[in-house]
Scaffold this motif. Structure first.
Motif, short mmCIF file in Angstrom:
data_model
loop_
_atom_site.label_atom_id
_atom_site.label_comp_id
_atom_site.label_asym_id
_atom_site.label_seq_id
_atom_site.Cartn_x
_atom_site.Cartn_y
_atom_site.Cartn_z
N LYS A 260 0.83 -1.20 0.00
CA LYS A 260 0.00 0.00 0.00
C LYS A 260 0.87 1.26 0.00
CE LYS A 260 -3.73 2.28 2.58
NZ LYS A 260 -4.63 2.19 3.77
N ALA A 261 1.95 1.24 0.78
CA ALA A 261 2.86 2.39 0.83
C ALA A 261 3.51 2.65 -0.52
CB ALA A 261 3.93 2.15 1.90
N VAL A 262 3.95 1.57 -1.18
CA VAL A 262 4.58 1.73 -2.49
C VAL A 262 3.57 2.29 -3.50
CG1 VAL A 262 5.73 0.54 -4.39
CG2 VAL A 262 6.22 -0.13 -2.03
N GLN A 263 2.35 1.77 -3.49
CA GLN A 263 1.34 2.23 -4.43
C GLN A 263 0.98 3.69 -4.18
OE1 GLN A 263 -1.61 -0.87 -3.70
NE2 GLN A 263 -1.11 -1.85 -5.66
N GLN A 264 0.87 4.10 -2.93
CA GLN A 264 0.54 5.48 -2.61
C GLN A 264 1.66 6.43 -3.01
OE1 GLN A 264 -0.57 5.78 1.54
NE2 GLN A 264 -2.58 4.83 1.22
N LEU A 282 8.32 -13.87 4.46
CA LEU A 282 8.16 -12.46 4.11
C LEU A 282 8.73 -12.19 2.73
CD1 LEU A 282 7.45 -9.52 4.82
CD2 LEU A 282 9.71 -9.33 5.91
N ARG A 283 9.91 -12.72 2.45
CA ARG A 283 10.52 -12.51 1.13
C ARG A 283 9.68 -13.16 0.02
NH1 ARG A 283 16.98 -12.04 0.76
NH2 ARG A 283 17.35 -10.74 2.59
N GLU A 284 9.20 -14.36 0.26
CA GLU A 284 8.40 -15.05 -0.76
C GLU A 284 7.14 -14.27 -1.09
OE1 GLU A 284 7.57 -18.96 0.61
OE2 GLU A 284 9.57 -19.76 0.15
N GLN A 285 6.42 -13.83 -0.06
CA GLN A 285 5.16 -13.14 -0.30
C GLN A 285 5.37 -11.76 -0.90
OE1 GLN A 285 2.22 -13.28 2.79
NE2 GLN A 285 2.39 -15.49 3.07
N LEU A 286 6.37 -11.04 -0.42
CA LEU A 286 6.66 -9.72 -1.00
C LEU A 286 7.07 -9.85 -2.46
CD1 LEU A 286 8.53 -7.54 1.65
CD2 LEU A 286 6.38 -7.00 0.50
N ASN A 287 7.93 -10.83 -2.74
CA ASN A 287 8.39 -11.02 -4.12
C ASN A 287 7.22 -11.33 -5.05
OD1 ASN A 287 11.05 -10.60 -3.41
ND2 ASN A 287 11.56 -12.77 -3.27
N ALA A 288 6.30 -12.18 -4.60
CA ALA A 288 5.16 -12.56 -5.44
C ALA A 288 4.23 -11.38 -5.69
CB ALA A 288 4.40 -13.71 -4.79
N VAL A 289 3.88 -10.66 -4.62
CA VAL A 289 2.95 -9.54 -4.76
C VAL A 289 3.57 -8.41 -5.58
CG1 VAL A 289 1.70 -7.76 -3.49
CG2 VAL A 289 1.72 -10.09 -2.63
N CYS A 290 4.84 -8.13 -5.32
CA CYS A 290 5.50 -7.03 -6.04
C CYS A 290 5.73 -7.37 -7.50
CB CYS A 290 6.81 -6.66 -5.35
SG CYS A 290 6.58 -5.84 -3.75
N ALA A 291 6.05 -8.63 -7.80
CA ALA A 291 6.24 -9.03 -9.19
C ALA A 291 4.95 -8.84 -9.98
CB ALA A 291 6.69 -10.49 -9.25
N ALA A 292 3.81 -9.14 -9.36
CA ALA A 292 2.53 -9.00 -10.03
C ALA A 292 2.19 -7.54 -10.30
CB ALA A 292 1.43 -9.63 -9.18
N ARG A 293 2.82 -6.63 -9.56
CA ARG A 293 2.53 -5.19 -9.70
C ARG A 293 3.67 -4.42 -10.36
NH1 ARG A 293 -0.36 -7.22 -5.75
NH2 ARG A 293 -2.34 -6.28 -5.08
#
Length: 348
Positions: A260-264, A282-293
């Motif tokens: 949310k912070a990155v998007q804002q 944490l790394r796995e989930q951040l990597n997956a969500v950020c890759a999709a965006r």
């Protein structure tokens, strides 16, 4: 070319490192680093004992300095700047590093520079092969600190959100203690969680829908205690599931607030730094969500996520390069056990 020695002694790791600042500009380069962890010593007490930490730093810092200089094939007299962690941290532990650094500087007639511990963590991804570029949003998850910030350059930090009570690292450590896991609790809980079901227990996600970017993990710790008490004698059979459920709750809050912070911000670059940044989930989930965006994510190397001298030497070098601070030959020193990162100025 400048050679900068960095000394870290804020808590339970003694770290010393040497970086070289290229004469023609560019990122400083790590030449050598050494680290001694006090984990085994403090494990018997279930946590860090400040007096023991300080005494151990005294024993370790000079042999580590000699080791680092030997590894880099650099003579003590060749140093240009001696940097040290000025704060935040344990007062006694900080005084050891500051005292040794200023004594070295005085003996060599070389300038010294006090560095903010959290700025060291924040800039540690610049030591990795995949170094970030300014500007970016940063998730700083180190010990008692959980902060989201906008980073426009060295020394240019704007807090977007932070914890209002327990930090993520504290939630890991305190929950681990409730489960009877040894010190250091966070990594032990993460290890135990590997064999558990993250959906076994419904635990709260504090402030997940608050509309802001602040964090709160104290209530989660209380929920873990309540669940552990409910299980009673059955806790050992469900310990891995409770660990996995606790980790899942912490990580979900961190990931969603961070994205949310990155998007804002409108940026497409994220830096994750600090000890909790080594957490695999944490790394796995951040990597997956950020890759999709389409968001680029940068981390320190795994062995540089926890406290170390390399991040202190690097932060000192980058502050000097950016003109944010000047090293000087004033060898009177103080330390700042409490020191907000966004308060850093040249005058400090």
């Amino acid at each position: 070319m400048q050679l900068i020695l960095g000394i870290e002694s804020s808590c339970d790791e003694t770290g010393v490192a040497l970086v070289r600042v290229p004469a023609g500009g560019g990122l400083p380069q790590l030449l050598a680093h050494g680290l001694h962890s006090q984990i085994e010593m403090h494990r018997a007490y279930g946590g860090v004992v400040p007096e023991l930490a300080s005494r151990d730093h005294i024993r370790r810092v000079l042999p580590l300095t000699e080791q680092v200089l030997a590894d880099a094939q650099v003579a003590l007299a060749d140093l240009d700047v001696v940097a040290f962690t000025r704060g935040p941290g344990l007062a006694g532990a900080l005084l050891v590093g500051a005292g040794v650094a200023c004594a070295l500087g005085a003996a060599l007639g070389k300038p010294v520079l006090g560095v903010h511990h959290l700025e060291g963590h924040l800039l540690s991804p610049f030591l990795s092969a995949d170094a970030p570029q300014f500007p970016f949003v940063a998730l700083l998850v180190s010990g008692g600190h959980t902060q989201l910030m906008r980073v426009d350059g060295v020394g240019q930090y704007t807090i977007l959100g932070e914890t209002i009570d327990d930090a993520a690292g504290e939630a890991f450590d305190k929950s681990a203690k409730l489960l009877g896991l040894p010190y250091p609790g966070g990594p032990e809980l993460a290890k135990l969680a590997e064999g558990g079901n993250p959906q076994a227990f419904k635990l709260p996600r504090p402030l997940l829908h608050s509309g802001d970017l602040d964090f709160s993990f104290a209530g989660l710790k209380t929920a873990v205690l309540t669940q552990a008490n409910k299980l009673g004698a059955d806790l050992p059979a469900h310990k891995a599931d409770l660990a996995a459920s606790t980790q899942a709750a912490i990580v979900e809050v961190l990931v969603k607030k961070t994205v949310k912070a990155v998007q804002q911000s409108g940026m497409q670059r994220l830096v994750v730094a600090g000890g909790v940044g080594a957490n695999r989930l944490l790394r796995e989930q951040l990597n997956a969500v950020c890759a999709a965006r389409g968001i680029r994510v940068h981390y320190p190397e795994l062995h540089l996520c926890t406290d170390n001298g390399a991040m202190i030497a690097m932060a000192a070098a980058m502050r000097l390069q950016a003109g944010q601070q000047q090293a000087d030959c004033s060898y009177a020193f103080d330390v700042k056990p409490r020191w907000p990162l966004d308060s850093i100025t040249v005058a400090n």
